[in-house]
Design a protein around this motif. Structure first.
Motif, PDB file in Angstrom:
ATOM      1  N   THR A 174       3.212  -8.091  10.056  1.00 13.50           N
ATOM      2  CA  THR A 174       2.030  -7.978   8.559  1.00 13.50           C
ATOM      3  C   THR A 174       2.605  -7.661   7.467  1.00 13.50           C
ATOM      4  O   THR A 174       1.996  -8.659   6.565  1.00 13.50           O
ATOM      5  CB  THR A 174       1.443  -6.512   9.023  1.00 13.50           C
ATOM      6  N   ALA A 175       3.762  -7.369   7.335  1.00  9.86           N
ATOM      7  CA  ALA A 175       4.357  -7.605   6.021  1.00  9.86           C
ATOM      8  C   ALA A 175       4.758  -8.806   5.530  1.00  9.86           C
ATOM      9  O   ALA A 175       4.515  -9.170   4.425  1.00  9.86           O
ATOM     10  CB  ALA A 175       5.759  -6.809   5.850  1.00  9.86           C
ATOM     11  N   HIS A 176       5.307  -9.470   6.591  1.00 10.22           N
ATOM     12  CA  HIS A 176       5.600 -10.920   6.107  1.00 10.22           C
ATOM     13  C   HIS A 176       4.426 -11.809   5.934  1.00 10.22           C
ATOM     14  O   HIS A 176       4.490 -12.633   5.030  1.00 10.22           O
ATOM     15  CB  HIS A 176       6.197 -11.496   7.504  1.00 10.22           C
ATOM     16  N   ASP A 178       7.560  -4.005   1.494  1.00 11.08           N
ATOM     17  CA  ASP A 178       8.720  -3.252   2.199  1.00 11.08           C
ATOM     18  C   ASP A 178       7.949  -2.431   3.191  1.00 11.08           C
ATOM     19  O   ASP A 178       6.977  -2.005   2.901  1.00 11.08           O
ATOM     20  CB  ASP A 178       9.883  -2.871   1.380  1.00 11.08           C
ATOM     21  N   TYR A 179       8.493  -2.206   3.898  1.00 11.15           N
ATOM     22  CA  TYR A 179       8.192  -0.940   4.995  1.00 11.15           C
ATOM     23  C   TYR A 179       9.037  -0.004   5.718  1.00 11.15           C
ATOM     24  O   TYR A 179      10.282  -0.598   5.814  1.00 11.15           O
ATOM     25  CB  TYR A 179       7.224  -1.646   6.188  1.00 11.15           C
ATOM     26  N   ASN A 180       8.556   1.055   5.997  1.00 10.18           N
ATOM     27  CA  ASN A 180       9.407   1.950   6.788  1.00 10.18           C
ATOM     28  C   ASN A 180       8.625   2.300   8.214  1.00 10.18           C
ATOM     29  O   ASN A 180       7.298   2.507   8.117  1.00 10.18           O
ATOM     30  CB  ASN A 180       9.791   3.146   5.862  1.00 10.18           C
ATOM     31  N   ILE A 181       9.072   2.665   9.128  1.00 12.71           N
ATOM     32  CA  ILE A 181       8.712   3.019  10.354  1.00 12.71           C
ATOM     33  C   ILE A 181       9.161   4.271  10.507  1.00 12.71           C
ATOM     34  O   ILE A 181      10.307   4.561  10.835  1.00 12.71           O
ATOM     35  CB  ILE A 181       9.008   1.888  11.570  1.00 12.71           C
ATOM     36  N   PHE A 182       8.238   5.248  11.281  1.00 12.10           N
ATOM     37  CA  PHE A 182       8.514   6.503  11.503  1.00 12.10           C
ATOM     38  C   PHE A 182       7.888   6.865  12.960  1.00 12.10           C
ATOM     39  O   PHE A 182       6.949   6.509  13.356  1.00 12.10           O
ATOM     40  CB  PHE A 182       7.825   7.635  10.678  1.00 12.10           C
ATOM     41  N   ARG A 187      -4.705  -3.624   5.964  1.00 11.37           N
ATOM     42  CA  ARG A 187      -5.062  -2.969   7.180  1.00 11.37           C
ATOM     43  C   ARG A 187      -5.665  -3.701   8.138  1.00 11.37           C
ATOM     44  O   ARG A 187      -5.214  -3.676   9.561  1.00 11.37           O
ATOM     45  CB  ARG A 187      -6.132  -1.508   6.761  1.00 11.37           C
ATOM     46  N   GLU A 188      -6.773  -4.693   7.649  1.00  8.98           N
ATOM     47  CA  GLU A 188      -7.392  -5.478   8.905  1.00  8.98           C
ATOM     48  C   GLU A 188      -6.377  -6.566   9.402  1.00  8.98           C
ATOM     49  O   GLU A 188      -6.474  -6.963  10.649  1.00  8.98           O
ATOM     50  CB  GLU A 188      -8.500  -6.289   8.056  1.00  8.98           C
ATOM     51  N   LYS A 189      -5.536  -6.841   8.649  1.00 11.59           N
ATOM     52  CA  LYS A 189      -4.348  -8.009   9.378  1.00 11.59           C
ATOM     53  C   LYS A 189      -3.687  -7.120  10.318  1.00 11.59           C
ATOM     54  O   LYS A 189      -3.328  -7.817  11.205  1.00 11.59           O
ATOM     55  CB  LYS A 189      -3.473  -8.511   8.125  1.00 11.59           C
ATOM     56  N   PHE A 190      -3.160  -6.204   9.876  1.00 19.86           N
ATOM     57  CA  PHE A 190      -2.520  -5.139  11.081  1.00 19.86           C
ATOM     58  C   PHE A 190      -3.327  -5.085  12.226  1.00 19.86           C
ATOM     59  O   PHE A 190      -2.788  -5.293  13.251  1.00 19.86           O
ATOM     60  CB  PHE A 190      -2.234  -3.953  10.395  1.00 19.86           C
ATOM     61  N   ASP A 191      -4.621  -4.793  11.973  1.00 20.26           N
ATOM     62  CA  ASP A 191      -5.323  -4.659  13.276  1.00 20.26           C
ATOM     63  C   ASP A 191      -5.586  -5.862  13.922  1.00 20.26           C
ATOM     64  O   ASP A 191      -5.463  -5.807  15.179  1.00 20.26           O
ATOM     65  CB  ASP A 191      -6.968  -4.333  12.469  1.00 20.26           C
ATOM     66  N   GLN A 192      -5.710  -7.079  13.386  1.00 18.70           N
ATOM     67  CA  GLN A 192      -5.783  -8.214  13.849  1.00 18.70           C
ATOM     68  C   GLN A 192      -4.559  -8.536  14.889  1.00 18.70           C
ATOM     69  O   GLN A 192      -4.490  -8.986  15.878  1.00 18.70           O
ATOM     70  CB  GLN A 192      -5.868  -9.593  12.653  1.00 18.70           C
ATOM     71  N   LEU A 210      10.413 -15.173  13.609  1.00 19.73           N
ATOM     72  CA  LEU A 210      10.530 -14.664  12.160  1.00 19.73           C
ATOM     73  C   LEU A 210      11.996 -14.007  12.060  1.00 19.73           C
ATOM     74  O   LEU A 210      12.629 -14.408  11.098  1.00 19.73           O
ATOM     75  CB  LEU A 210       9.375 -13.976  11.847  1.00 19.73           C
ATOM     76  N   MET A 211      12.470 -13.244  13.161  1.00 18.54           N
ATOM     77  CA  MET A 211      13.677 -12.634  12.882  1.00 18.54           C
ATOM     78  C   MET A 211      14.869 -13.852  12.981  1.00 18.54           C
ATOM     79  O   MET A 211      15.678 -13.674  12.279  1.00 18.54           O
ATOM     80  CB  MET A 211      13.959 -11.496  13.990  1.00 18.54           C
ATOM     81  N   GLN A 212      14.683 -14.504  13.882  1.00 18.50           N
ATOM     82  CA  GLN A 212      15.846 -15.646  13.920  1.00 18.50           C
ATOM     83  C   GLN A 212      15.779 -16.494  12.782  1.00 18.50           C
ATOM     84  O   GLN A 212      17.028 -16.932  12.212  1.00 18.50           O
ATOM     85  CB  GLN A 212      15.547 -16.431  15.220  1.00 18.50           C
ATOM     86  N   ASP A 213      14.693 -16.969  12.127  1.00 20.10           N
ATOM     87  CA  ASP A 213      14.666 -17.468  10.818  1.00 20.10           C
ATOM     88  C   ASP A 213      15.183 -16.731   9.697  1.00 20.10           C
ATOM     89  O   ASP A 213      15.183 -17.359   8.486  1.00 20.10           O
ATOM     90  CB  ASP A 213      13.156 -18.176  10.593  1.00 20.10           C
ATOM     91  N   GLY A 214      15.303 -15.447   9.705  1.00 19.29           N
ATOM     92  CA  GLY A 214      15.898 -14.489   8.700  1.00 19.29           C
ATOM     93  C   GLY A 214      14.691 -14.244   7.632  1.00 19.29           C
ATOM     94  O   GLY A 214      14.827 -13.651   6.698  1.00 19.29           O
ATOM     95  N   LYS A 215      13.450 -14.281   8.323  1.00 21.64           N
ATOM     96  CA  LYS A 215      12.208 -13.926   7.243  1.00 21.64           C
ATOM     97  C   LYS A 215      11.978 -12.419   7.358  1.00 21.64           C
ATOM     98  O   LYS A 215      11.176 -12.099   6.459  1.00 21.64           O
ATOM     99  CB  LYS A 215      11.126 -14.767   7.742  1.00 21.64           C
ATOM    100  N   ILE A 216      12.181 -11.871   8.398  1.00 18.18           N
ATOM    101  CA  ILE A 216      11.922 -10.363   8.335  1.00 18.18           C
ATOM    102  C   ILE A 216      13.319  -9.845   8.953  1.00 18.18           C
ATOM    103  O   ILE A 216      13.849 -10.180   9.832  1.00 18.18           O
ATOM    104  CB  ILE A 216      10.628 -10.045   9.525  1.00 18.18           C
ATOM    105  N   PRO A 217      13.383  -8.332   8.467  1.00 19.58           N
ATOM    106  CA  PRO A 217      14.675  -7.617   8.938  1.00 19.58           C
ATOM    107  C   PRO A 217      14.156  -6.906  10.023  1.00 19.58           C
ATOM    108  O   PRO A 217      13.417  -6.611  10.428  1.00 19.58           O
ATOM    109  CB  PRO A 217      14.810  -6.873   7.699  1.00 19.58           C
ATOM    110  N   ASP A 218      15.523  -6.412  10.851  1.00 21.52           N
ATOM    111  CA  ASP A 218      15.370  -5.539  11.746  1.00 21.52           C
ATOM    112  C   ASP A 218      15.585  -4.339  11.416  1.00 21.52           C
ATOM    113  O   ASP A 218      16.568  -3.901  11.199  1.00 21.52           O
ATOM    114  CB  ASP A 218      16.675  -5.805  13.036  1.00 21.52           C
ATOM    115  N   LYS A 219      14.289  -3.518  11.242  1.00 20.57           N
ATOM    116  CA  LYS A 219      14.096  -2.288  10.826  1.00 20.57           C
ATOM    117  C   LYS A 219      14.431  -1.129  11.870  1.00 20.57           C
ATOM    118  O   LYS A 219      13.993  -1.420  13.046  1.00 20.57           O
ATOM    119  CB  LYS A 219      12.824  -1.992   9.988  1.00 20.57           C
TER     120      LYS A 219
END
Length: 122
Positions: A27-29, A37-41, A72-77, A93-102
């Motif tokens: 979703t962030a990408h 940026d995002y944080n997960i709890f 929000r709608e994209k997250f839901d989708q 996306l992770m292999q391409d380095g486009k999103i981090p491993d949070k």
């Protein structure tokens, strides 16, 4: 303190942390133009556990509510995608380095009707 967009939810199959990381990262990408940026709890509240994702961006805060609704709608989708398709997209996306491993931060909450504690985590 930077504010953002909060999404709280439970997964159908228990505490599937990999799924949650995939949903947040993808979703962030997809809104990379907003520099999100995002944080997960993983939140424990009484006997319940659920996830909260906090999407952070100065641009996101300044957006019209309709634009925040699009995130929000994209997250839901994304959450409606087939599990396998979502995970393949996430790993690509992770292999391409486009999103981090949070990492997922565990927090414990108590019922408080006066204040939303999400802003204390960051």
């Amino acid at each position: 303190m930077q504010k953002g967009l909060e999404i709280a939810f439970q997964t159908v199959h228990g505490l599937d942390e990999e799924l949650v990381k995939a949903l947040a990262g993808i979703t962030a990408h997809e809104f990379s133009d907003l520099n999100i940026d995002y944080n997960i709890f993983l939140v424990t509240l009484g006997n319940q556990k659920f996830f909260r994702i906090l999407f952070l961006s100065k641009k996101l805060t300044d957006l019209h509510p309709e634009e925040r609704k699009k995130v929000r709608e994209k997250f839901d989708q994304n959450s409606r995608m087939q599990y396998r398709d979502l995970m393949v997209k996430y790993h690509n996306l992770m292999q391409d380095g486009k999103i981090p491993d949070k990492s997922i931060k565990e927090v414990h909450e108590e019922y408080d009707l006066w204040e939303d504690p999400i802003w204390q985590y960051i």
